[in-house]
Design a protein around this motif. Structure first.
Motif, PDB file in Angstrom:
ATOM      1  N   SER A  57      -8.487  13.055   9.137  1.00 31.05           N
ATOM      2  CA  SER A  57      -7.789  12.611   7.741  1.00 31.05           C
ATOM      3  C   SER A  57      -7.702  11.355   7.458  1.00 31.05           C
ATOM      4  O   SER A  57      -6.957  11.058   6.588  1.00 31.05           O
ATOM      5  N   HIS A  58      -8.341  10.398   8.234  1.00 28.06           N
ATOM      6  CA  HIS A  58      -8.221   9.017   7.902  1.00 28.06           C
ATOM      7  C   HIS A  58      -9.468   8.227   8.184  1.00 28.06           C
ATOM      8  O   HIS A  58      -9.474   7.640   9.401  1.00 28.06           O
ATOM      9  N   VAL A  59     -10.121   8.164   7.080  1.00 31.41           N
ATOM     10  CA  VAL A  59     -11.617   7.292   7.588  1.00 31.41           C
ATOM     11  C   VAL A  59     -11.864   6.107   6.382  1.00 31.41           C
ATOM     12  O   VAL A  59     -11.398   6.703   5.222  1.00 31.41           O
ATOM     13  N   PHE A  73      -2.927  11.235  -1.918  1.00 30.30           N
ATOM     14  CA  PHE A  73      -2.754  10.011  -2.566  1.00 30.30           C
ATOM     15  C   PHE A  73      -2.201   9.257  -1.273  1.00 30.30           C
ATOM     16  O   PHE A  73      -1.776   9.228  -0.561  1.00 30.30           O
ATOM     17  N   LYS A  74      -2.366   7.734  -1.488  1.00 26.64           N
ATOM     18  CA  LYS A  74      -2.306   6.755  -0.507  1.00 26.64           C
ATOM     19  C   LYS A  74      -1.412   5.656  -0.852  1.00 26.64           C
ATOM     20  O   LYS A  74      -1.710   5.137  -2.171  1.00 26.64           O
ATOM     21  N   LEU A  75      -0.446   5.334  -0.205  1.00 26.59           N
ATOM     22  CA  LEU A  75       0.432   4.327  -0.722  1.00 26.59           C
ATOM     23  C   LEU A  75       0.454   3.166   0.510  1.00 26.59           C
ATOM     24  O   LEU A  75       0.711   3.563   1.564  1.00 26.59           O
ATOM     25  N   TYR A  76      -0.086   1.933  -0.084  1.00 29.04           N
ATOM     26  CA  TYR A  76       0.059   0.749   0.952  1.00 29.04           C
ATOM     27  C   TYR A  76       1.337   0.024   0.622  1.00 29.04           C
ATOM     28  O   TYR A  76       1.542  -0.607  -0.344  1.00 29.04           O
ATOM     29  N   MET A  77       1.923  -0.003   1.629  1.00 30.35           N
ATOM     30  CA  MET A  77       3.286  -0.753   1.545  1.00 30.35           C
ATOM     31  C   MET A  77       3.105  -2.456   2.108  1.00 30.35           C
ATOM     32  O   MET A  77       4.045  -3.008   1.925  1.00 30.35           O
ATOM     33  N   VAL A 104       1.123   7.303   3.898  1.00 25.21           N
ATOM     34  CA  VAL A 104       1.625   6.045   3.686  1.00 25.21           C
ATOM     35  C   VAL A 104       1.238   4.964   4.752  1.00 25.21           C
ATOM     36  O   VAL A 104       1.282   5.461   5.927  1.00 25.21           O
ATOM     37  N   HIS A 105       0.609   3.831   4.396  1.00 27.80           N
ATOM     38  CA  HIS A 105       0.583   2.789   5.256  1.00 27.80           C
ATOM     39  C   HIS A 105       1.840   2.178   5.515  1.00 27.80           C
ATOM     40  O   HIS A 105       2.302   1.312   4.395  1.00 27.80           O
ATOM     41  N   ALA A 106       2.511   2.474   6.362  1.00 32.47           N
ATOM     42  CA  ALA A 106       4.229   1.929   6.329  1.00 32.47           C
ATOM     43  C   ALA A 106       4.285   0.644   7.108  1.00 32.47           C
ATOM     44  O   ALA A 106       4.519   0.666   8.642  1.00 32.47           O
ATOM     45  N   CYS A 111       1.135   7.539   8.256  1.00 30.04           N
ATOM     46  CA  CYS A 111      -0.212   7.098   8.925  1.00 30.04           C
ATOM     47  C   CYS A 111       0.071   6.319  10.029  1.00 30.04           C
ATOM     48  O   CYS A 111       0.791   5.461  10.087  1.00 30.04           O
ATOM     49  N   HIS A 112      -0.825   6.152  10.957  1.00 34.61           N
ATOM     50  CA  HIS A 112      -0.804   5.506  11.877  1.00 34.61           C
ATOM     51  C   HIS A 112       0.072   4.749  12.965  1.00 34.61           C
ATOM     52  O   HIS A 112       0.452   3.686  12.677  1.00 34.61           O
ATOM     53  N   VAL A 113       1.415   5.572  12.899  1.00 33.74           N
ATOM     54  CA  VAL A 113       2.505   5.353  13.555  1.00 33.74           C
ATOM     55  C   VAL A 113       2.298   4.587  14.970  1.00 33.74           C
ATOM     56  O   VAL A 113       1.452   5.225  15.700  1.00 33.74           O
ATOM     57  N   VAL A 127      -5.871  -5.044  14.217  1.00 35.54           N
ATOM     58  CA  VAL A 127      -5.960  -3.769  13.457  1.00 35.54           C
ATOM     59  C   VAL A 127      -4.495  -3.796  12.813  1.00 35.54           C
ATOM     60  O   VAL A 127      -3.599  -4.269  13.785  1.00 35.54           O
ATOM     61  N   ASN A 128      -4.540  -3.156  11.691  1.00 41.83           N
ATOM     62  CA  ASN A 128      -2.986  -3.095  11.000  1.00 41.83           C
ATOM     63  C   ASN A 128      -2.817  -1.433  11.052  1.00 41.83           C
ATOM     64  O   ASN A 128      -3.648  -0.779  10.801  1.00 41.83           O
ATOM     65  N   PRO A 129      -1.547  -0.977  11.312  1.00 46.01           N
ATOM     66  CA  PRO A 129      -0.487  -1.771  12.247  1.00 46.01           C
ATOM     67  C   PRO A 129      -1.046  -2.286  13.556  1.00 46.01           C
ATOM     68  O   PRO A 129      -2.128  -1.642  13.992  1.00 46.01           O
TER      69      PRO A 129
HETATM   70 ZN    ZN Z   1      -3.447   1.686   6.922  1.00 50.38          ZN
END
Ligand code: ZN
Ligand code: NCD
Ligand code: ZN
Ligand code: ZN
Length: 424
Positions: free
Chosen positions: A57-59, A140-144, A175-177, A222-224, A262-264
């Motif tokens: 679910s994240h590519v 939806f995607k949110l980039y913080m 969310v990219h947190a 996302c990606h904790v 890579v982020n995070p």
């Molecule tokens: Zn991200």
């Protein structure tokens, strides 16, 4: 007895264990499961194991606009090789997926080239027509924080109206947190510097902020990546959490240079171990690869200039299957996080061997392990941070009842479709 269009037979993973069974398939869906079934066609996989294929679910398949890194053809072939039958693609492409016309353009590219089913994310930015886009997107995607692409929303107060519309739409807000205001921009020349610029507080603060501002939304973090985020992101109401293979398997002490940028960021060994344990205990909802390919030439830049992101769609499930084989993880935990939960969260009828679900299956021989080698992989980027790790690649992959990969080679002319609109 009624004859099915297709019957697949083997040791099937059903309700958490393997049993000898026949899977009846009609119109690409599982229509029956029984000890014996009649079929117009039949494939017997003998003693091999049949599992649901994964949903990643994240590519980032990079199309349109960055197809020198990847495209829907190469990305989806890589997905198949890794036992992934459905991908959800992120909006940080060129143009970004923030308008109907950008969504049209990406949908067309994906529908013409993709060998797996797909769903698309649109990005939240001030002024985006959330209600208009909602029926056509997986979420939806949110980039913080600043990362690859140009979709940073530094202040959540600037998207108050948009977040309210996301909540009304019922779609997931991924969310990219990382908190841009806590991100340091010091010159970085190695993975420890990169980590210092994006510390644990940076992630924790972003999760706290979005939990408040996005309270009415179905939040998906996302990606904790940090141990300090576990108590904030796991087991919260209205919130699901994703972990990546790289954050549970790699840390900043690996000699990866820019390939580990890579982020995070890759964090400390203590962070990695805490994440691995939480994953093992089934506390994460999903695992996704955050497949973010960049070319070798781009990664050869000086550390500070090199782009962030690493490929992973092709190696995630095979490496996790190896961990299950070695009993470092329960197979049930792996299947839940890679197959079942993504389907539940994003409303996709895949990820289970059960009646009514798409016949997206992989065939595995757990005795046939092999180390990951960049040379064996299909992603256009041509490298992997998981080089040398033992893995179990699927021997065959089916999408909606079609055998699309066999012996790690593409089979047939299958084309994937949009799981949200069903190609309409
Ligand atoms: Zn991200
Ligand atoms: C991603 C990319 O390259 O698109 N990079 C990354 O480091 N993860 C963007 C993202 O998911 O943040
Ligand atoms: Zn990403
Ligand atoms: Zn291979």
């Amino acid at each position: 007895m009624r004859s099915m269009e297709l019957v697949v037979e083997g040791e099937c993973y059903i309700s958490g264990r393997f049993e000898r069974a026949c899977i009846g398939i009609d119109g690409g869906r599982i229509s029956a499961i029984a000890r014996n079934l009649e079929g117009d066609r039949r494939i017997d996989f003998g003693s091999r194991k049949i599992l649901p294929a994964a949903i990643d679910s994240h590519v980032h398949f990079r199309e349109p606009g960055m197809t020198h890194k990847e495209d829907f053809g190469t990305g989806s072939l890589a997905a198949l090789h890794g036992g992934v039958s459905c991908v959800l693609d992120m909006p940080n492409t060129v143009p970004p997926t923030t308008t109907m016309s950008a969504l049209d353009e990406k949908t067309e590219a994906a529908a013409s080239k993709s060998l797996v089913d797909f769903g698309l994310f649109a990005a939240v930015r001030p002024g985006v027509d959330i209600a208009g886009l909602a029926p056509r997107v997986a979420g939806f995607k949110l980039y913080m924080a600043g990362t690859t692409g140009d979709l940073l929303v530094p202040s959540l107060s600037s998207v108050e109206r948009e977040l309210a519309e996301v909540a009304r739409s019922g779609k997931v807000l991924a969310v990219h947190a990382e908190d841009e205001s806590l991100r340091r921009k010091d010159l970085a020349s190695n993975l420890s510097d990169h980590l210092r610029n994006r510390g644990n507080d940076c992630e924790a603060s972003a999760i706290r902020k979005v939990a408040r501002a996005g309270e009415a939304c179905r939040l998906h973090i996302c990606h904790v990546s940090s141990k300090d985020s576990l108590s904030l992101a796991l087991g919260q109401p209205n919130m699901t959490a994703e972990v990546t293979p790289h954050h549970i398997l790699l840390d900043r002490d690996r000699p990866l240079g820019t390939y580990g940028k890579v982020n995070p960021p890759l964090r400390t060994r203590a962070d990695r171990q805490a994440l691995f344990l939480a994953f093992k205990q089934g506390r994460f909802d999903t695992m996704a690869s955050d497949h973010a390919p960049h070319t070798v030439d781009e990664k050869k830049e000086d550390f500070d200039f090199a782009p962030s992101g690493m490929p992973g769609v092709e190696t995630m499930f095979p490496i996790m299957l190896q961990h299950a084989r070695d009993r470092h993880l329960a197979l049930a935990t792996v299947v839940r996080a890679l197959c079942e939960r993504p389907g539940e969260i994003f409303g996709i009828k895949k990820g289970r061997i059960d009646i009514g679900y798409d016949a997206d299956l992989i065939v595995v021989d757990f005795m046939d392990g092999r180390d990951v080698r960049a040379d064996d992989l299909y992603s256009k980027c041509g490298w992997t941070a998981f080089e040398g790790m033992p893995a179990v690649f699927p021997r065959a992959v089916m999408v909606r009842g079609e055998l699309v990969m066999k012996d790690e080679e593409q089979a047939g002319e299958f084309r994937g479709r949009d799981v949200v609109t069903n190609g309409r």
